[in-house]
Design a protein around this motif. Structure first.
Motif, PDB file in Angstrom:
ATOM      1  N   GLU A  49       0.826  -1.209   0.000  1.00 41.00           N
ATOM      2  CA  GLU A  49       0.000   0.000   0.000  1.00 41.00           C
ATOM      3  C   GLU A  49       0.861   1.261   0.000  1.00 41.00           C
ATOM      4  O   GLU A  49       0.561   2.225  -0.694  1.00 41.00           O
ATOM      5  CB  GLU A  49      -0.910   0.027   1.229  1.00 41.00           C
ATOM      6  N   ASN A  50       1.907   1.255   0.805  1.00 42.61           N
ATOM      7  CA  ASN A  50       2.779   2.429   0.971  1.00 42.61           C
ATOM      8  C   ASN A  50       4.236   2.020   0.822  1.00 42.61           C
ATOM      9  O   ASN A  50       4.923   1.780   1.814  1.00 42.61           O
ATOM     10  CB  ASN A  50       2.559   3.058   2.352  1.00 42.61           C
ATOM     11  N   PRO A  51       4.730   1.943  -0.399  1.00 40.45           N
ATOM     12  CA  PRO A  51       6.113   1.463  -0.593  1.00 40.45           C
ATOM     13  C   PRO A  51       7.185   2.399  -0.032  1.00 40.45           C
ATOM     14  O   PRO A  51       8.325   1.985   0.121  1.00 40.45           O
ATOM     15  CB  PRO A  51       6.245   1.338  -2.110  1.00 40.45           C
ATOM     16  N   SER A  52       6.827   3.622   0.311  1.00 35.29           N
ATOM     17  CA  SER A  52       7.832   4.554   0.827  1.00 35.29           C
ATOM     18  C   SER A  52       8.072   4.389   2.321  1.00 35.29           C
ATOM     19  O   SER A  52       9.007   4.968   2.862  1.00 35.29           O
ATOM     20  CB  SER A  52       7.405   5.998   0.544  1.00 35.29           C
ATOM     21  N   PHE A  53       7.242   3.600   2.990  1.00 33.41           N
ATOM     22  CA  PHE A  53       7.409   3.401   4.433  1.00 33.41           C
ATOM     23  C   PHE A  53       8.624   2.545   4.722  1.00 33.41           C
ATOM     24  O   PHE A  53       8.878   1.552   4.041  1.00 33.41           O
ATOM     25  CB  PHE A  53       6.183   2.722   5.047  1.00 33.41           C
ATOM     26  N   TYR A  55      11.022   0.433   7.819  1.00 37.29           N
ATOM     27  CA  TYR A  55      10.673  -0.569   8.821  1.00 37.29           C
ATOM     28  C   TYR A  55      10.210   0.069  10.122  1.00 37.29           C
ATOM     29  O   TYR A  55       9.357  -0.487  10.815  1.00 37.29           O
ATOM     30  CB  TYR A  55      11.830  -1.544   9.053  1.00 37.29           C
ATOM     31  N   ARG A  56      10.728   1.247  10.476  1.00 35.23           N
ATOM     32  CA  ARG A  56      10.303   1.885  11.719  1.00 35.23           C
ATOM     33  C   ARG A  56       8.857   2.350  11.638  1.00 35.23           C
ATOM     34  O   ARG A  56       8.088   2.170  12.593  1.00 35.23           O
ATOM     35  CB  ARG A  56      11.204   3.082  12.035  1.00 35.23           C
ATOM     36  N   THR A  57       8.477   2.925  10.517  1.00 31.98           N
ATOM     37  CA  THR A  57       7.101   3.380  10.333  1.00 31.98           C
ATOM     38  C   THR A  57       6.145   2.200  10.323  1.00 31.98           C
ATOM     39  O   THR A  57       5.087   2.227  10.960  1.00 31.98           O
ATOM     40  CB  THR A  57       6.977   4.178   9.020  1.00 31.98           C
ATOM     41  N   VAL A  58       6.511   1.154   9.599  1.00 33.61           N
ATOM     42  CA  VAL A  58       5.675  -0.047   9.534  1.00 33.61           C
ATOM     43  C   VAL A  58       5.523  -0.653  10.929  1.00 33.61           C
ATOM     44  O   VAL A  58       4.416  -1.021  11.332  1.00 33.61           O
ATOM     45  CB  VAL A  58       6.276  -1.078   8.543  1.00 33.61           C
ATOM     46  N   ALA A  59       6.595  -0.734  11.671  1.00 40.45           N
ATOM     47  CA  ALA A  59       6.548  -1.318  13.014  1.00 40.45           C
ATOM     48  C   ALA A  59       5.647  -0.496  13.925  1.00 40.45           C
ATOM     49  O   ALA A  59       4.844  -1.050  14.684  1.00 40.45           O
ATOM     50  CB  ALA A  59       7.945  -1.410  13.598  1.00 40.45           C
ATOM     51  N   HIS A  60       5.746   0.827  13.840  1.00 42.51           N
ATOM     52  CA  HIS A  60       4.934   1.689  14.698  1.00 42.51           C
ATOM     53  C   HIS A  60       3.450   1.567  14.351  1.00 42.51           C
ATOM     54  O   HIS A  60       2.603   1.441  15.245  1.00 42.51           O
ATOM     55  CB  HIS A  60       5.388   3.143  14.568  1.00 42.51           C
ATOM     56  N   LEU A  61       3.128   1.598  13.065  1.00 44.58           N
ATOM     57  CA  LEU A  61       1.726   1.542  12.653  1.00 44.58           C
ATOM     58  C   LEU A  61       1.077   0.194  12.944  1.00 44.58           C
ATOM     59  O   LEU A  61      -0.120   0.126  13.235  1.00 44.58           O
ATOM     60  CB  LEU A  61       1.608   1.873  11.162  1.00 44.58           C
ATOM     61  N   LYS A  76      13.530 -11.293   3.931  1.00 47.41           N
ATOM     62  CA  LYS A  76      12.715 -11.354   2.707  1.00 47.41           C
ATOM     63  C   LYS A  76      13.331 -10.566   1.558  1.00 47.41           C
ATOM     64  O   LYS A  76      12.887 -10.692   0.427  1.00 47.41           O
ATOM     65  CB  LYS A  76      11.306 -10.817   2.993  1.00 47.41           C
ATOM     66  N   GLY A  77      14.314  -9.723   1.863  1.00 50.15           N
ATOM     67  CA  GLY A  77      14.957  -8.941   0.813  1.00 50.15           C
ATOM     68  C   GLY A  77      14.132  -7.746   0.382  1.00 50.15           C
ATOM     69  O   GLY A  77      14.286  -7.252  -0.736  1.00 50.15           O
ATOM     70  N   TRP A  78      13.261  -7.281   1.255  1.00 52.04           N
ATOM     71  CA  TRP A  78      12.428  -6.116   0.926  1.00 52.04           C
ATOM     72  C   TRP A  78      13.237  -4.859   1.151  1.00 52.04           C
ATOM     73  O   TRP A  78      13.964  -4.719   2.125  1.00 52.04           O
ATOM     74  CB  TRP A  78      11.170  -6.089   1.777  1.00 52.04           C
ATOM     75  N   GLN A  79      13.080  -3.918   0.264  1.00 51.85           N
ATOM     76  CA  GLN A  79      13.817  -2.675   0.315  1.00 51.85           C
ATOM     77  C   GLN A  79      13.245  -1.752   1.382  1.00 51.85           C
ATOM     78  O   GLN A  79      12.049  -1.664   1.549  1.00 51.85           O
ATOM     79  CB  GLN A  79      13.725  -2.017  -1.063  1.00 51.85           C
ATOM     80  N   VAL A  80      14.099  -1.066   2.099  1.00 58.19           N
ATOM     81  CA  VAL A  80      13.659  -0.091   3.105  1.00 58.19           C
ATOM     82  C   VAL A  80      13.568   1.259   2.433  1.00 58.19           C
ATOM     83  O   VAL A  80      14.451   1.672   1.717  1.00 58.19           O
ATOM     84  CB  VAL A  80      14.652  -0.043   4.283  1.00 58.19           C
TER      85      VAL A  80
END
Length: 80
Positions: A49-53, A55-61, A76-80
Motif C-alpha cells: 500500500e505504501n512502498p515509501s514506508f 521498517y520503523r514506520t511499519v513497526a509503529h503503525l 525477505k529482501g524487501w527494500q527499506v
C-alpha cells in the motif's frame, strides 16, 4: 598428492599440519532462520500500500517491535 598417486590418511595430514581432526570434520548445525507468517502478512500488505514506508514506520503503525520488522525486511529482501 592423491593426483600424484600417493595416498595419505587424514590422520597423517592433520599431524603434519598440526591441526586437530575435529576441525576437519566440523559441520555447522545452525538452522535456517524462520519467519512467522502472522508477522509477514500484515507487513507485506502495508508495504504494498505504501512502498515509501521504512521498517520503523511499519513497526509503529502495526504495533510490532521494530527489530522484528527489520529482521523480516532483511530476510525477505524487501527494500527499506
Amino acid at each position: 598428492m592423491a593426483q600424484d598417486g600417493f595416498k595419505v590418511s587424514l590422520v597423517k595430514l592433520c599431524q603434519w599440519f598440526d591441526m586437530p581432526r575435529r576441525t576437519v570434520y566440523y559441520r555447522s548445525t545452525k538452522a535456517a532462520p524462520k519467519v512467522q507468517d502472522h508477522f509477514v502478512k500484515p507487513i507485506k500488505a502495508m508495504i504494498e500500500e505504501n512502498p515509501s514506508f521504512g521498517y520503523r514506520t511499519v513497526a509503529h503503525l502495526l504495533g510490532f517491535n521494530k527489530n522484528t520488522v527489520q529482521r523480516i525486511f532483511q530476510l525477505k529482501g524487501w527494500q527499506v
